[in-house]
Scaffold this motif. Structure first.
Motif, PDB file in Angstrom:
ATOM      1  N   TRP A  45      -3.882  10.241  -0.919  1.00 29.23           N
ATOM      2  CA  TRP A  45      -2.481   9.864  -1.106  1.00 29.23           C
ATOM      3  C   TRP A  45      -1.633  10.311   0.075  1.00 29.23           C
ATOM      4  CZ3 TRP A  45      -1.088   6.095  -3.902  1.00 29.23           C
ATOM      5  CH2 TRP A  45      -1.762   5.790  -5.081  1.00 29.23           C
ATOM      6  N   GLN A  46      -1.858  11.531   0.553  1.00 26.92           N
ATOM      7  CA  GLN A  46      -1.097  12.008   1.707  1.00 26.92           C
ATOM      8  C   GLN A  46      -1.403  11.159   2.943  1.00 26.92           C
ATOM      9  OE1 GLN A  46      -1.075  16.263   2.466  1.00 26.92           O
ATOM     10  NE2 GLN A  46      -1.767  16.579   0.360  1.00 26.92           N
ATOM     11  N   TYR A  47      -2.676  10.875   3.158  1.00 25.36           N
ATOM     12  CA  TYR A  47      -3.103  10.109   4.324  1.00 25.36           C
ATOM     13  C   TYR A  47      -2.530   8.691   4.301  1.00 25.36           C
ATOM     14  CZ  TYR A  47      -6.196   8.320   7.942  1.00 25.36           C
ATOM     15  OH  TYR A  47      -6.679   7.764   9.095  1.00 25.36           O
ATOM     16  N   TYR A  50       1.270   8.811   4.779  1.00 25.13           N
ATOM     17  CA  TYR A  50       1.566   9.135   6.174  1.00 25.13           C
ATOM     18  C   TYR A  50       1.466   7.880   7.056  1.00 25.13           C
ATOM     19  CZ  TYR A  50       1.186  11.529  10.688  1.00 25.13           C
ATOM     20  OH  TYR A  50       1.370  11.953  11.979  1.00 25.13           O
ATOM     21  N   HIS A  51       0.490   7.019   6.743  1.00 27.17           N
ATOM     22  CA  HIS A  51       0.271   5.788   7.516  1.00 27.17           C
ATOM     23  C   HIS A  51       0.952   4.574   6.879  1.00 27.17           C
ATOM     24  CE1 HIS A  51      -2.408   7.547  10.451  1.00 27.17           C
ATOM     25  NE2 HIS A  51      -2.964   8.221   9.466  1.00 27.17           N
ATOM     26  N   GLN A  52       1.809   4.804   5.904  1.00 35.43           N
ATOM     27  CA  GLN A  52       2.579   3.760   5.224  1.00 35.43           C
ATOM     28  C   GLN A  52       1.679   2.632   4.703  1.00 35.43           C
ATOM     29  OE1 GLN A  52       5.705   2.607   7.893  1.00 35.43           O
ATOM     30  NE2 GLN A  52       6.683   4.609   7.774  1.00 35.43           N
ATOM     31  N   ASP A  53       0.598   3.018   4.092  1.00 38.84           N
ATOM     32  CA  ASP A  53      -0.389   2.105   3.524  1.00 38.84           C
ATOM     33  C   ASP A  53      -0.227   2.135   2.012  1.00 38.84           C
ATOM     34  OD1 ASP A  53      -2.735   0.929   2.511  1.00 38.84           O
ATOM     35  OD2 ASP A  53      -3.881   1.553   4.266  1.00 38.84           O
ATOM     36  N   ASP A  54       0.068   0.996   1.392  1.00 36.60           N
ATOM     37  CA  ASP A  54       0.352   0.979  -0.046  1.00 36.60           C
ATOM     38  C   ASP A  54      -0.828   0.509  -0.913  1.00 36.60           C
ATOM     39  OD1 ASP A  54       0.425  -1.695   0.551  1.00 36.60           O
ATOM     40  OD2 ASP A  54       2.310  -2.090  -0.470  1.00 36.60           O
ATOM     41  N   ALA A  55      -2.023   0.758  -0.448  1.00 38.27           N
ATOM     42  CA  ALA A  55      -3.211   0.380  -1.226  1.00 38.27           C
ATOM     43  C   ALA A  55      -3.314   1.200  -2.509  1.00 38.27           C
ATOM     44  CB  ALA A  55      -4.465   0.604  -0.389  1.00 38.27           C
ATOM     45  N   ARG A  56      -3.957   0.595  -3.518  1.00 36.93           N
ATOM     46  CA  ARG A  56      -4.327   1.339  -4.715  1.00 36.93           C
ATOM     47  C   ARG A  56      -5.697   1.952  -4.458  1.00 36.93           C
ATOM     48  NH1 ARG A  56      -5.496  -2.222  -8.641  1.00 36.93           N
ATOM     49  NH2 ARG A  56      -5.158  -3.980  -7.277  1.00 36.93           N
ATOM     50  N   LYS A  81      -3.311  -8.544  -5.620  1.00 38.56           N
ATOM     51  CA  LYS A  81      -2.537  -8.413  -6.853  1.00 38.56           C
ATOM     52  C   LYS A  81      -1.913  -7.028  -6.954  1.00 38.56           C
ATOM     53  CE  LYS A  81      -5.515 -11.677  -9.163  1.00 38.56           C
ATOM     54  NZ  LYS A  81      -6.489 -11.897 -10.201  1.00 38.56           N
ATOM     55  N   ASN A  82      -1.461  -6.539  -5.831  1.00 38.33           N
ATOM     56  CA  ASN A  82      -0.922  -5.192  -5.760  1.00 38.33           C
ATOM     57  C   ASN A  82       0.567  -5.252  -5.478  1.00 38.33           C
ATOM     58  OD1 ASN A  82      -0.694  -2.442  -5.558  1.00 38.33           O
ATOM     59  ND2 ASN A  82      -1.556  -2.301  -3.507  1.00 38.33           N
ATOM     60  N   ASP A  83       1.374  -4.905  -6.482  1.00 35.89           N
ATOM     61  CA  ASP A  83       2.798  -4.743  -6.211  1.00 35.89           C
ATOM     62  C   ASP A  83       2.940  -3.499  -5.357  1.00 35.89           C
ATOM     63  OD1 ASP A  83       3.444  -6.931  -7.735  1.00 35.89           O
ATOM     64  OD2 ASP A  83       3.644  -5.760  -9.575  1.00 35.89           O
ATOM     65  N   HIS A  84       4.070  -3.387  -4.687  1.00 35.09           N
ATOM     66  CA  HIS A  84       4.274  -2.243  -3.801  1.00 35.09           C
ATOM     67  C   HIS A  84       4.034  -0.937  -4.558  1.00 35.09           C
ATOM     68  CE1 HIS A  84       5.767   0.049  -0.461  1.00 35.09           C
ATOM     69  NE2 HIS A  84       6.578   0.702  -1.277  1.00 35.09           N
ATOM     70  N   THR A  85       3.152  -0.113  -4.020  1.00 33.96           N
ATOM     71  CA  THR A  85       2.829   1.165  -4.630  1.00 33.96           C
ATOM     72  C   THR A  85       3.909   2.174  -4.273  1.00 33.96           C
ATOM     73  OG1 THR A  85       0.504   0.643  -4.339  1.00 33.96           O
ATOM     74  CG2 THR A  85       1.036   2.930  -4.822  1.00 33.96           C
ATOM     75  N   THR A  86       4.378   2.904  -5.261  1.00 29.53           N
ATOM     76  CA  THR A  86       5.408   3.896  -5.033  1.00 29.53           C
ATOM     77  C   THR A  86       4.866   5.026  -4.168  1.00 29.53           C
ATOM     78  OG1 THR A  86       6.280   3.415  -7.206  1.00 29.53           O
ATOM     79  CG2 THR A  86       7.040   5.447  -6.176  1.00 29.53           C
TER      80      THR A  86
END
Length: 99
Positions: A45-47, A50-56, A81-86
């Motif tokens: 999650w931190q990584y 940090y890289h502004q990657d919104d993958a699940r 099918k991934n809405d923007h991850t918080t």
């Protein structure tokens, strides 16, 4: 620690396989010698944040490679099918002076 992580991604059908290699000394110091999936998720999650990657993140695995002096984290990254991850809160020791 985030700047010393080596990353490799492999595109598979509908997902990416992410491989992170963390230097053993840094990991064991920060996570008090506790090699666990929970800590691996924290690093992921931190990584990604940090890289502004919104993958699940799914299917997290962690292995301690003592002969290579590294901690290896493997996970599936889902984008379809991934809405923007918080985003998650960044710990103080990872913040820059501007934050």
């Amino acid at each position: 620690m985030l700047n010393s992580i080596s990353e490799r991604r492999v595109k598979l059908s509908g997902k990416y396989k992410l491989y992170l290699e963390v230097p053993e000394k840094e990991y064991l110091t920060i996570y008090d010698r506790n090699v666990s999936v929970e800590n691996a998720r924290d690093i992921l999650w931190q990584y990604l944040n940090y890289h502004q990657d919104d993958a699940r993140v799914e299917n997290v695995e962690i292995k301690h490679d003592k002969s290579n002096h590294s901690i290896n984290i493997e996970a599936d990254l889902m984008y379809e099918k991934n809405d923007h991850t918080t985003g998650r809160y960044r710990p103080n020791h990872l913040r820059s002076e501007r934050e």
